[in-house]
Design a protein around this motif. Structure first.
Motif, PDB file in Angstrom:
ATOM      1  N   GLU A  17       0.877  -1.213   0.044  1.00  0.00           N
ATOM      2  CA  GLU A  17      -0.127   0.102   0.092  1.00  0.00           C
ATOM      3  C   GLU A  17       0.679   1.263   0.186  1.00  0.00           C
ATOM      4  O   GLU A  17       2.053   1.316   0.488  1.00  0.00           O
ATOM      5  CB  GLU A  17      -0.837   0.111   1.303  1.00  0.00           C
ATOM      6  CG  GLU A  17      -0.199  -0.217   2.764  1.00  0.00           C
ATOM      7  CD  GLU A  17      -1.083  -0.091   3.657  1.00  0.00           C
ATOM      8  OE1 GLU A  17      -1.711   1.087   3.947  1.00  0.00           O
ATOM      9  OE2 GLU A  17      -1.185  -0.891   4.584  1.00  0.00           O
ATOM     10  N   PHE A  18       0.179   2.317  -0.514  1.00  0.00           N
ATOM     11  CA  PHE A  18       1.036   3.467  -0.419  1.00  0.00           C
ATOM     12  C   PHE A  18       0.209   4.791  -0.211  1.00  0.00           C
ATOM     13  O   PHE A  18      -0.971   4.720  -0.996  1.00  0.00           O
ATOM     14  CB  PHE A  18       1.711   3.964  -1.772  1.00  0.00           C
ATOM     15  CG  PHE A  18       2.932   2.935  -2.019  1.00  0.00           C
ATOM     16  CD1 PHE A  18       4.254   3.555  -1.976  1.00  0.00           C
ATOM     17  CD2 PHE A  18       2.685   1.645  -2.874  1.00  0.00           C
ATOM     18  CE1 PHE A  18       5.342   2.911  -2.247  1.00  0.00           C
ATOM     19  CE2 PHE A  18       3.830   1.007  -3.027  1.00  0.00           C
ATOM     20  CZ  PHE A  18       5.305   1.391  -2.747  1.00  0.00           C
ATOM     21  N   LEU A  31       1.536   1.823   7.415  1.00  0.00           N
ATOM     22  CA  LEU A  31       2.686   1.072   6.502  1.00  0.00           C
ATOM     23  C   LEU A  31       2.433   1.871   5.210  1.00  0.00           C
ATOM     24  O   LEU A  31       3.460   2.269   4.780  1.00  0.00           O
ATOM     25  CB  LEU A  31       2.065  -0.304   6.314  1.00  0.00           C
ATOM     26  CG  LEU A  31       2.819  -0.918   5.482  1.00  0.00           C
ATOM     27  CD1 LEU A  31       4.329  -1.488   6.230  1.00  0.00           C
ATOM     28  CD2 LEU A  31       2.426  -2.390   5.146  1.00  0.00           C
ATOM     29  N   GLY A  32       1.267   2.137   4.727  1.00  0.00           N
ATOM     30  CA  GLY A  32       1.158   2.771   3.528  1.00  0.00           C
ATOM     31  C   GLY A  32       1.565   4.103   3.726  1.00  0.00           C
ATOM     32  O   GLY A  32       2.082   4.975   2.640  1.00  0.00           O
ATOM     33  N   ILE A  33       1.379   5.173   4.567  1.00  0.00           N
ATOM     34  CA  ILE A  33       1.939   6.345   4.807  1.00  0.00           C
ATOM     35  C   ILE A  33       3.383   6.809   5.036  1.00  0.00           C
ATOM     36  O   ILE A  33       3.779   7.501   4.301  1.00  0.00           O
ATOM     37  CB  ILE A  33       1.349   7.126   6.016  1.00  0.00           C
ATOM     38  CG1 ILE A  33      -0.448   6.674   6.120  1.00  0.00           C
ATOM     39  CG2 ILE A  33       1.667   8.492   6.204  1.00  0.00           C
ATOM     40  CD1 ILE A  33      -1.166   7.375   5.089  1.00  0.00           C
ATOM     41  N   ALA A 112       8.195  10.197  -6.240  1.00  0.00           N
ATOM     42  CA  ALA A 112       9.068   9.532  -7.289  1.00  0.00           C
ATOM     43  C   ALA A 112       8.216   8.359  -8.022  1.00  0.00           C
ATOM     44  O   ALA A 112       7.055   8.221  -7.530  1.00  0.00           O
ATOM     45  CB  ALA A 112      10.043   8.559  -6.646  1.00  0.00           C
ATOM     46  N   PRO A 113       8.501   8.040  -9.198  1.00  0.00           N
ATOM     47  CA  PRO A 113       7.512   7.214 -10.011  1.00  0.00           C
ATOM     48  C   PRO A 113       6.926   5.943  -9.144  1.00  0.00           C
ATOM     49  O   PRO A 113       7.894   5.309  -8.542  1.00  0.00           O
ATOM     50  CB  PRO A 113       8.475   6.710 -11.277  1.00  0.00           C
ATOM     51  CG  PRO A 113       9.534   7.641 -11.385  1.00  0.00           C
ATOM     52  CD  PRO A 113       9.730   8.378  -9.946  1.00  0.00           C
ATOM     53  N   LEU A 114       5.738   5.867  -9.159  1.00  0.00           N
ATOM     54  CA  LEU A 114       5.064   4.590  -8.775  1.00  0.00           C
ATOM     55  C   LEU A 114       4.410   3.941  -9.639  1.00  0.00           C
ATOM     56  O   LEU A 114       3.631   4.463 -10.476  1.00  0.00           O
ATOM     57  CB  LEU A 114       3.971   5.144  -7.405  1.00  0.00           C
ATOM     58  CG  LEU A 114       3.281   4.109  -6.749  1.00  0.00           C
ATOM     59  CD1 LEU A 114       4.011   2.856  -6.142  1.00  0.00           C
ATOM     60  CD2 LEU A 114       2.325   4.842  -5.838  1.00  0.00           C
TER      61      LEU A 114
END
Length: 537
Positions: A17-18, A31-33, A112-114
């Motif tokens: 997760e992001f 975790l995602g944060i 940055a690219p995800l």
């Protein structure tokens, strides 16, 4: 950071997760944060890093309270028109069937690219495999982890990206290590042991959960059925993950180096995993947060100029109060001491510890001296967590002018709370909080931490100078009694008198809190540490 002739290793950062923005619903919580903050810092610091994740079309749960005071979950279908179509489609063999995944690119949020994998394609039998984050049950979880891991590696190859380092944030991407081993065995004349050793040189691993039972395991029969063995034998998989297959143990055995997310967590993790043979060294790299996302610009400017911090603080507090009025129809006081508590609903976080002896706080409510704002979600399948949410909501109904529960916790609420409250409360059972980044966000906004000495707080706390500690670092069976007694003592004898009777000292403490936190607990420091201590070494 010294760029070493711009020869920093390139990194592919894998995470389930992001958390980049509240409007992009592909995260559930801390975790995602953390992952989102790392990608933002990678762009800010010009680090050679890309992220690899999944495009969760239904996101994590939207969670509200029904008329009986019980939480219920909603799952929407989201469309994200701002994503760039890379034109890449990869295939991953899951349960004997080739599953296609489209690869999207996100650069929308100063990151940055995800690269995000998406199975929502018409010719897939299970297009909703990338529907719900942490939804469904064990088969789907393994399938999603295979997609992230094996599909993520295939996506990078198709995009022409050849990272020097693969960083696995928590154990969900661990199956990528098995894919890298398989590739080396297929491509060269390497046996399993040789391929494993060469693969370890490419992988670093971040472990999070400081309780053995909270670390993910899978039955070998399930992994074999799903295709997660990926060409390896049962014996080889046993060497990596044991029986049942421990994803964390495998992460430690597949990596050249691992990190815990605070100094205390490092001690806990090393003790937890001391029996794992052939494990990588676990070092402490304390988490940090992205200042540009979480630090209020007015607070930062006043701090840098040496100006009155209460002016921007009261503005942020007013914005929080207005949002609560808009959502809950209750207008809190600008003048009352306001405590914030925003957490995932889990028993060890003890969200209701402050209500242990209501007779201690009810007079403060009656005098209008104390307001407490709670927010948080439970996992849709976590009935115990949902009871916690219900209990907090019931407290807000019992004390409607003093206790608020904000439904459907997200990044927007998190920002409002960690900049607009006066005090940030954190009272987990030590040592069960691995890090606790919300306290860092509060600290760099001058919101004073009142916290158990767990996670990051032992590294930052100077009691009575930049915040307060609860419980003197006690670990043992009497934790609820000792910590609650300490909480009441510090709140009644130190926090409240300072807030109401010594505003000059309060503002000194705000300034000390910002001074302590805005570099030491920043994503900028954290990512620099990752390069120095994990990627390069």
């Amino acid at each position: 950071m010294d760029r070493l002739d711009n020869k920093l290793p390139s990194v592919a950062y894998f995470c389930m997760e992001f958390g980049l923005h509240e409007d992009f619903k592909i995260y559930s919580g801390g975790l995602g944060i953390l992952a989102g903050d790392i990608l933002k810092e990678a762009l800010d610091g010009n680090y050679p890093m890309v992220g690899v994740g999944i495009l969760w079309r239904q996101g994590y749960t939207e969670q509200f309270i029904d008329t009986k005071g019980k939480p219920y979950d909603c799952f929407h279908e989201y469309n994200y028109d701002f994503l760039e179509d890379t034109g890449v489609i990869v295939k991953v063999k899951i349960r004997g069937e080739q599953v296609k995944a489209k690869v999207w690119l996100c650069t929308q949020y100063g990151n940055a690219p995800l690269y995000l994998l998406d199975t929502n394609l018409p010719d897939n039998n299970a297009p909703l495999l990338t529907g719900q984050l942490y939804g469904w049950f064990s088969e789907e979880r393994v399938a999603q982890e295979m997609l992230l891991s094996i599909g993520g590696l295939k996506a990078l190859k198709a995009l022409g990206i050849e990272p020097d380092i693969y960083h696995f944030n928590d154990s969900h991407p661990v199956l990528a290590g098995i894919e890298l081993i398989r590739q080396k065995m297929d491509d060269g004349e390497l046996d399993f042991e040789e391929a494993w050793e060469k693969t370890r040189e490419q992988i670093v691993f971040t472990t999070h959960t400081p309780v053995v039972a909270g670390n993910e395991t899978h039955d070998h029969g399930l992994l074999k059925y799903m295709g997660a063995y990926n060409g390896l034998t049962h014996g080889q998989m046993l060497k990596l993950g044991g029986d049942p297959f421990s994803m964390t143990a495998a992460g430690l055995r597949l990596s050249k180096k691992a990190n815990a997310v605070s100094e205390l967590h490092c001690k806990t993790a090393n003790k937890m995993w001391e029996d794992i043979t052939n494990a990588s060294e676990i070092i402490p790299i304390t988490n940090g947060v992205h200042n540009g996302t979480w630090q209020d610009s007015g607070i930062r400017e006043a701090f840098e100029k040496g100006e009155d911090l209460m002016i921007p603080h009261l503005k942020a507090k007013g914005e929080l109060i207005e949002e609560i009025y808009r959502r809950n129809g209750i207008r809190l006081s600008d003048d009352a001491l306001t405590i914030g508590f925003g957490r995932r609903a889990a028993p060890y976080k003890r969200s209701d510890l402050i209500f242990t002896k209501r007779e201690k706080i009810e007079p403060l409510f009656a005098e209008g001296k104390l307001q407490i704002i709670f927010s948080g979600k439970a996992h849709p399948n976590d009935l115990e967590g949902k009871k916690i949410v219900s209990n907090l909501y019931a407290m807000s109904q019992r004390y409607p002018q003093n206790v608020i529960f904000i439904q459907n916790y997200d990044m927007q609420i998190g920002r409002l709370l960690t900049s607009g409250c006066d005090v940030w409360l954190n009272n987990p059972i030590r040592p069960m909080e691995a890090s606790g980044t919300s306290g860092m966000k509060a600290a760099m906004n001058g919101v004073l931490n009142l916290s158990v000495l767990d996670g990051w707080w032992p590294e930052g706390c100077i009691h009575g100078i930049n915040g307060w500690q609860i419980g003197d670092g006690y670990e043992g069976k009497e934790h609820d009694r000792i910590d609650s007694e300490s909480l009441y003592k510090v709140l009644l004898e130190e926090v409240i008198p300072t807030f109401y009777d010594n505003p000059a000292k309060w503002q000194e403490m705000m300034r000390a809190s910002i001074e302590m936190s805005q570099w030491k607990f920043s994503a900028a420091r954290m990512v620099e540490d990752y390069y120095k201590l994990m990627y390069i070494s």
